[in-house]
Design an enzyme around this catalytic site. Sequence first.
Site, PDB file in Angstrom:
ATOM      1  N   ALA A 151       0.843  -1.193   0.000  1.00  0.00           N
ATOM      2  CA  ALA A 151       0.000   0.000   0.000  1.00  0.00           C
ATOM      3  C   ALA A 151       0.879   1.243   0.000  1.00  0.00           C
ATOM      4  O   ALA A 151       2.027   1.207   0.448  1.00  0.00           O
ATOM      5  CB  ALA A 151      -0.920   0.008   1.220  1.00  0.00           C
ATOM      6  N   ASP A 152       0.321   2.322  -0.502  1.00  0.00           N
ATOM      7  CA  ASP A 152       1.005   3.608  -0.417  1.00  0.00           C
ATOM      8  C   ASP A 152      -0.037   4.701  -0.221  1.00  0.00           C
ATOM      9  O   ASP A 152      -1.093   4.681  -0.858  1.00  0.00           O
ATOM     10  CB  ASP A 152       1.823   3.902  -1.670  1.00  0.00           C
ATOM     11  CG  ASP A 152       2.744   5.091  -1.457  1.00  0.00           C
ATOM     12  OD1 ASP A 152       3.826   4.884  -0.876  1.00  0.00           O
ATOM     13  OD2 ASP A 152       2.376   6.213  -1.835  1.00  0.00           O
ATOM     14  N   THR A 153       0.268   5.611   0.681  1.00  0.00           N
ATOM     15  CA  THR A 153      -0.664   6.683   1.017  1.00  0.00           C
ATOM     16  C   THR A 153      -0.094   8.033   0.604  1.00  0.00           C
ATOM     17  O   THR A 153       1.069   8.330   0.879  1.00  0.00           O
ATOM     18  CB  THR A 153      -0.966   6.680   2.530  1.00  0.00           C
ATOM     19  OG1 THR A 153      -1.535   5.412   2.887  1.00  0.00           O
ATOM     20  CG2 THR A 153      -1.948   7.786   2.891  1.00  0.00           C
TER      21      THR A 153
END
Length: 208
Positions: free
Chosen positions: A78-80
Site C-alpha cells: 500500500a502507499d498513502t
Amino acid sequence: MSILQKLVLASGSPRRIELLQQAGIEPDRILPADIDETPLRAEHPRSLAKRLSTEKAEKAFASLKTETGYAPSFVLAADTVVAVGRRILPKAETLDDAANCLGLLSGRSHRVYSGICLITPGGKLRQRLVETRVRFKRLPREEIEAYVASGEWRGKAGGYAVQGLAGSFVVKLVGSYTNIVGLPLYETVALLSGEGFKIHQSWLTARP
C-alpha cells in the site's frame, strides 16, 4: 490462518501492521520494498498512490521468487498520498517539512489517497484506490509549533498522524478513517477475501 496461505506485507509501517492485526490478519512475513517514491513530472496524486503500491508489491513478489524454498504467497502493498488539490505533500522527515505541511493544511480541505495492490500466489495483480476527504481547523502558529515539537509527524504523509494528537485538528472527514491512518481496512479485506484469502479463519480462534 491456513498453512497453505501465506501473506507477505511489503511494508514495514507499524500502522499498517497494527491495522491488519485489528482485522484479525497476522502477516506471515514483513518484507519492506525500498523504491524511489519521487512523483513523476505532473503526476496526479491518485496515479502516484496506485503506481507506488504496484511497484512495492511487484518488487517484493520478485524478491520472494528468487529465494530458495520459495513458498507461493499473497503479497500485499500500500502507499498513502496526501494532497491539496494536485499538490502532493511529502512524507515529513524534517521540522520544516512538518511545519510547512501543517501551514498548508490549516483551515483547508485535503484528500488522502491510498493505493492497495495485491499479488496472488499465481501472480495475478489486483488493485484498489481509496480516497478520503479531510478538513482541518485553522491552526494557530503556537499549535503548529507544539505539534511539530511532539515529533508525532515524523515519516507521516502530509506531516500528521490522525490517530494521535492531530486527530483534534479534524473538523470533517468523508470516507475511510483507516485510510488516513495508512491502510483502508474495508477495501483491503474485500480485496484479500475476493482472491480467496481466508480472512475469517483466525477469528474462530480469537480470544475475547
